[in-house]
Each structure stands twice: as structure tokens, then as C-alpha cells.
Design a protein around this motif. Structure first.
Motif, PDB file in Angstrom:
ATOM      1  N   THR A  34       0.816  -1.213   0.000  1.00  0.00           N
ATOM      2  CA  THR A  34       0.000   0.000   0.000  1.00  0.00           C
ATOM      3  C   THR A  34       0.851   1.265   0.000  1.00  0.00           C
ATOM      4  OG1 THR A  34      -0.114  -0.134   2.422  1.00  0.00           O
ATOM      5  CG2 THR A  34      -1.908  -1.138   1.163  1.00  0.00           C
ATOM      6  N   THR A  35       2.181   1.119  -0.148  1.00  0.00           N
ATOM      7  CA  THR A  35       3.060   2.283  -0.157  1.00  0.00           C
ATOM      8  C   THR A  35       2.649   3.256  -1.263  1.00  0.00           C
ATOM      9  OG1 THR A  35       4.918   1.010   0.696  1.00  0.00           O
ATOM     10  CG2 THR A  35       5.447   3.049  -0.458  1.00  0.00           C
ATOM     11  N   SER A  36       2.693   4.541  -0.948  1.00  0.00           N
ATOM     12  CA  SER A  36       2.383   5.545  -1.955  1.00  0.00           C
ATOM     13  C   SER A  36       3.399   5.474  -3.091  1.00  0.00           C
ATOM     14  CB  SER A  36       2.409   6.936  -1.323  1.00  0.00           C
ATOM     15  OG  SER A  36       2.384   7.942  -2.312  1.00  0.00           O
ATOM     16  N   LEU A  37       2.902   5.608  -4.310  1.00  0.00           N
ATOM     17  CA  LEU A  37       3.816   5.625  -5.453  1.00  0.00           C
ATOM     18  C   LEU A  37       4.798   6.780  -5.354  1.00  0.00           C
ATOM     19  CD1 LEU A  37       1.513   4.795  -8.500  1.00  0.00           C
ATOM     20  CD2 LEU A  37       3.286   3.351  -7.503  1.00  0.00           C
ATOM     21  N   LEU A  38       4.383   7.874  -4.737  1.00  0.00           N
ATOM     22  CA  LEU A  38       5.267   9.031  -4.611  1.00  0.00           C
ATOM     23  C   LEU A  38       6.516   8.683  -3.807  1.00  0.00           C
ATOM     24  CD1 LEU A  38       2.675  11.887  -3.918  1.00  0.00           C
ATOM     25  CD2 LEU A  38       3.633  11.135  -6.089  1.00  0.00           C
ATOM     26  N   ALA A  39       6.392   7.742  -2.879  1.00  0.00           N
ATOM     27  CA  ALA A  39       7.542   7.334  -2.078  1.00  0.00           C
ATOM     28  C   ALA A  39       8.502   6.458  -2.874  1.00  0.00           C
ATOM     29  CB  ALA A  39       7.068   6.585  -0.830  1.00  0.00           C
ATOM     30  N   ILE A  40       8.003   5.868  -3.951  1.00  0.00           N
ATOM     31  CA  ILE A  40       8.831   4.983  -4.773  1.00  0.00           C
ATOM     32  C   ILE A  40       9.547   5.741  -5.877  1.00  0.00           C
ATOM     33  CG2 ILE A  40       8.769   2.943  -6.285  1.00  0.00           C
ATOM     34  CD1 ILE A  40       6.360   1.975  -4.766  1.00  0.00           C
ATOM     35  N   TYR A  41       8.985   6.859  -6.315  1.00  0.00           N
ATOM     36  CA  TYR A  41       9.527   7.602  -7.455  1.00  0.00           C
ATOM     37  C   TYR A  41      11.025   7.889  -7.350  1.00  0.00           C
ATOM     38  CZ  TYR A  41       4.833   8.459  -9.337  1.00  0.00           C
ATOM     39  OH  TYR A  41       3.568   8.320  -9.872  1.00  0.00           O
ATOM     40  N   PRO A  42      11.551   8.301  -6.188  1.00  0.00           N
ATOM     41  CA  PRO A  42      12.987   8.606  -6.125  1.00  0.00           C
ATOM     42  C   PRO A  42      13.883   7.406  -6.412  1.00  0.00           C
ATOM     43  CG  PRO A  42      11.832   9.564  -4.247  1.00  0.00           C
ATOM     44  CD  PRO A  42      10.866   8.641  -4.911  1.00  0.00           C
ATOM     45  N   HIS A  43      13.315   6.205  -6.356  1.00  0.00           N
ATOM     46  CA  HIS A  43      14.112   5.000  -6.569  1.00  0.00           C
ATOM     47  C   HIS A  43      14.058   4.499  -8.015  1.00  0.00           C
ATOM     48  CE1 HIS A  43      14.478   4.566  -2.189  1.00  0.00           C
ATOM     49  NE2 HIS A  43      13.188   4.842  -2.128  1.00  0.00           N
ATOM     50  N   ILE A  44      13.248   5.137  -8.867  1.00  0.00           N
ATOM     51  CA  ILE A  44      13.029   4.635 -10.229  1.00  0.00           C
ATOM     52  C   ILE A  44      13.865   5.427 -11.228  1.00  0.00           C
ATOM     53  CG2 ILE A  44      11.319   4.207 -12.030  1.00  0.00           C
ATOM     54  CD1 ILE A  44       9.175   4.057  -9.904  1.00  0.00           C
ATOM     55  N   THR A  45      14.742   4.734 -11.933  1.00  0.00           N
ATOM     56  CA  THR A  45      15.584   5.360 -12.943  1.00  0.00           C
ATOM     57  C   THR A  45      14.910   5.288 -14.319  1.00  0.00           C
ATOM     58  OG1 THR A  45      16.753   3.331 -13.541  1.00  0.00           O
ATOM     59  CG2 THR A  45      17.601   4.572 -11.646  1.00  0.00           C
ATOM     60  N   SER A  46      15.495   5.964 -15.303  1.00  0.00           N
ATOM     61  CA  SER A  46      14.945   5.910 -16.663  1.00  0.00           C
ATOM     62  C   SER A  46      15.021   4.493 -17.220  1.00  0.00           C
ATOM     63  CB  SER A  46      15.695   6.882 -17.574  1.00  0.00           C
ATOM     64  OG  SER A  46      17.086   6.598 -17.594  1.00  0.00           O
ATOM     65  N   ARG A  47      16.072   3.757 -16.867  1.00  0.00           N
ATOM     66  CA  ARG A  47      16.177   2.369 -17.316  1.00  0.00           C
ATOM     67  C   ARG A  47      15.101   1.507 -16.661  1.00  0.00           C
ATOM     68  NH1 ARG A  47      21.905  -0.400 -16.668  1.00  0.00           N
ATOM     69  NH2 ARG A  47      21.434  -0.015 -14.470  1.00  0.00           N
ATOM     70  N   ASP A  48      14.799   1.782 -15.397  1.00  0.00           N
ATOM     71  CA  ASP A  48      13.716   1.066 -14.722  1.00  0.00           C
ATOM     72  C   ASP A  48      12.381   1.324 -15.409  1.00  0.00           C
ATOM     73  OD1 ASP A  48      15.601   0.258 -12.840  1.00  0.00           O
ATOM     74  OD2 ASP A  48      15.094   1.889 -11.447  1.00  0.00           O
ATOM     75  N   ARG A  49      12.147   2.565 -15.806  1.00  0.00           N
ATOM     76  CA  ARG A  49      10.903   2.908 -16.503  1.00  0.00           C
ATOM     77  C   ARG A  49      10.779   2.123 -17.805  1.00  0.00           C
ATOM     78  NH1 ARG A  49       8.169   7.934 -15.570  1.00  0.00           N
ATOM     79  NH2 ARG A  49       8.924   9.013 -13.706  1.00  0.00           N
ATOM     80  N   LEU A  50      11.892   1.997 -18.521  1.00  0.00           N
ATOM     81  CA  LEU A  50      11.875   1.245 -19.769  1.00  0.00           C
ATOM     82  C   LEU A  50      11.561  -0.219 -19.497  1.00  0.00           C
ATOM     83  CD1 LEU A  50      12.279   0.966 -22.780  1.00  0.00           C
ATOM     84  CD2 LEU A  50      14.753   0.902 -22.400  1.00  0.00           C
ATOM     85  N   LEU A  51      12.153  -0.781 -18.462  1.00  0.00           N
ATOM     86  CA  LEU A  51      11.876  -2.172 -18.108  1.00  0.00           C
ATOM     87  C   LEU A  51      10.411  -2.361 -17.739  1.00  0.00           C
ATOM     88  CD1 LEU A  51      12.598  -5.089 -17.457  1.00  0.00           C
ATOM     89  CD2 LEU A  51      13.408  -4.314 -15.206  1.00  0.00           C
TER      90      LEU A  51
END
Length: 283
Positions: free
Chosen positions: A6-23
Motif C-alpha cells: 500500500t506504499t504511496s507511489l510518490l515514495a517509490i519515485y525517487p528509486h526509479i531510474t529511466s532504465r527502470d521505466r523502460l523495463l
């Protein structure tokens, strides 16, 4: 420690790189990729890939599963979107947010899908093209559509995938038929009628690529193709070959050519095609 579902997506955003987004987008589009496939497309070092995948799993962005081998050992890890990954993709594309139950069911159904091996093999075809393009500046995979995306676009054909492959100044479109040896060859060849109908209505006249289980099956398929009268170009290669290489044997030919040398006609512009409505071909 894994984050709560149930973690907010906003709390996860700092951990997501552009390569992660592509994956995440690749998994959203194509459902499943193995560790090796992800490594060859997106990473240089395998160990770096493994560590990053584990970190993304801890964030709930992806999940993994694998099966044991009959003779001992295990098959490779298969990765798919986790609950937070599905939430992230839903937010990205303005889709309704999935519930934890729905996300869990999606993973379970995928893992138990009897056609899972076929899906992984189909994805492997495009992974090899992507890997080739990473090593060659003049090569590029411009489009990789899944079976679902291809069917949505063209409706009447049932290709396992569709792509646009560019080498130098030449772009070749193709439809892919991945063969695992379980389907009668006559049924494979009969699919060409649907591709011919698409071309007659002004759709693309792309070659149909039969990616086959072995050389013997390839030889038998060409015997069947020899007796067929169709305007659709068809070519064959086996799973052990590199799709970008000089491995494609066109129907009626005795010499193999590279993917970029296959004939390809992109058809009538979609905006001008009377059979193209609301983003799909209506045949």
C-alpha cells in the motif's frame, strides 16, 4: 526490506531510474522476460542486472517465478510486473489502479499459462534484435508489438508479433509466427490467407516470418509452401539463428538473406485507407 503493497507511489519515485521505466514498460507490453533477456537488452554486466532486479522486486515493482527442470536444477527466473509496477504503469497510462488481488491473480495466471514458453520464445526473437541493435549503430528495432497489440491494430490476423527493423536507410516491416513444433504445418501455412486479405484491403504487405523449431521442420514447411499460391512473402529460419543475420530463407528460394533484405511494402497510408477507422483496420 520490501515495501508494503500500500506504499504511496510518490515514495517509490525517487528509486526509479529511466532504465527502470523502460523495463516496466517492456513488462507491461510483453508480460514476461527472463533475467538473461533483460540483461542483454538493458545492462552490460549480468551481476549488475541481477542486483537491480532484486532491488526492484523489493520495491514491489516487479515479481519473479521459475520452475524446476525435470532432470534437476531450475529454469531461469521469469520476471513480470509486481503490484506497485502495475500501479505505476496504470498511473502512467491513465488506467484504473489495480487492486492487490487483481495483481496477484495476474501473476498467478501468467505463471500457469500453458503458452508461457511460446510467449517467452516470441519475446526472445525481439530481444535478439534489440541486442543486435545495441552492438550495431546502423541497426534499430523501431517497433516491437505483442500479439495483443498487433491483433488490436489489424484485427483479422493472429501474428505472434509485429516489428519494424531498420538497417541503414532501409526499414522492413514483418509479422512473426513463432513455431514450437506443436502445430500442424498446414495450419501455419493457412494463416497466410489472412495476411493476403489484409494486403488486398490496403494494409501493409509485410513478409511473414516463420521462426521454426528445427531444420527438419523448416524443410518440411517449405515443401508445403511450395504448393501454395499466395501473394504474401514468407521466409523461414530456426530458433538457433540470429534473426538479424543472413538466416532467412524466402519461399521459393535456395539462398538465405538478412532480415533487412526481405521485401516489404508498408501499404496505403492509414489516414487515407477507407478500411482504417478509429485506430484499427476494419476488414
Amino acid at each position: 526490506m520490501p515495501l508494503p503493497r500500500t506504499t504511496s507511489l510518490l515514495a517509490i519515485y525517487p528509486h526509479i531510474t529511466s532504465r527502470d521505466r523502460l523495463l516496466l514498460q517492456l513488462l507491461d507490453d510483453h508480460q514476461i522476460l527472463t533475467t538473461s533477456q533483460i540483461h542483454r537488452m538493458l545492462f552490460t554486466a549480468r551481476r549488475t542486472c541481477q542486483l537491480r532486479l532484486n532491488e526492484l522486486a523489493a520495491l514491489g515493482l516487479i515479481e519473479r517465478f521459475r520452475f524446476s527442470r525435470d532432470g534437476g536444477g531450475s529454469h531461469p527466473w521469469h520476471w513480470t510486473l509486481g503490484h506497485n509496477g502495475r500501479r505505476f504503469q496504470a498511473a502512467t497510462h491513465e488506467r484504473p489502479e489495480p487492486t492487490p488481488r487483481a495483481s496477484n491473480q495476474s501473476v498467478q495466471r501468467l505463471s500457469a499459462n500453458p503458452h508461457l514458453a511460446h510467449l517467452v520464445l516470441t519475446n526472445e526473437f525481439f530481444v535478439r534484435l534489440t541486442e543486435h541493435a545495441r552492438r550495431h549503430d546502423k541497426a534499430r528495432l523501431d517497433r516491437w508489438w505483442s500479439e495483443q497489440a498487433t491483433t488490436k491494430q489489424y484485427r483479422t490476423i493472429t501474428a505472434d508479433g509485429h516489428g519494424l527493423w531498420t538497417t541503414g536507410d532501409t526499414t522492413v516491416g514483418f509479422f512473426l509466427e513463432t513455431d514450437t513444433g506443436s502445430e500442424p504445418l498446414g495450419r501455419l501455412v493457412a494463416k497466410l490467407d489472412r495476411y493476403a486479405k489484409l494486403a488486398r484491403r490496403g494494409g501493409p504487405r509485410y513478409p511473414v516470418l516463420f521462426w521454426l523449431d528445427n531444420e527438419q521442420r523448416e524443410e518440411h514447411l517449405h515443401r508445403v509452401l511450395h504448393g501454395q499460391h499466395t501473394t504474401v512473402a514468407a521466409a523461414t529460419a530456426v530458433h538457433t539463428s540470429e534473426p538479424a543475420g543472413t538466416v532467412w530463407l524466402p519461399r521459393g528460394s535456395t539462398g538465405r538473406i538478412p532480415l533487412g533484405a526481405l521485401p516489404s511494402d508498408h501499404g496505403q497510408p492509414m489516414a487515407d485507407n477507407p478500411n482504417y477507422e478509429d485506430g484499427v483496420f476494419v476488414l
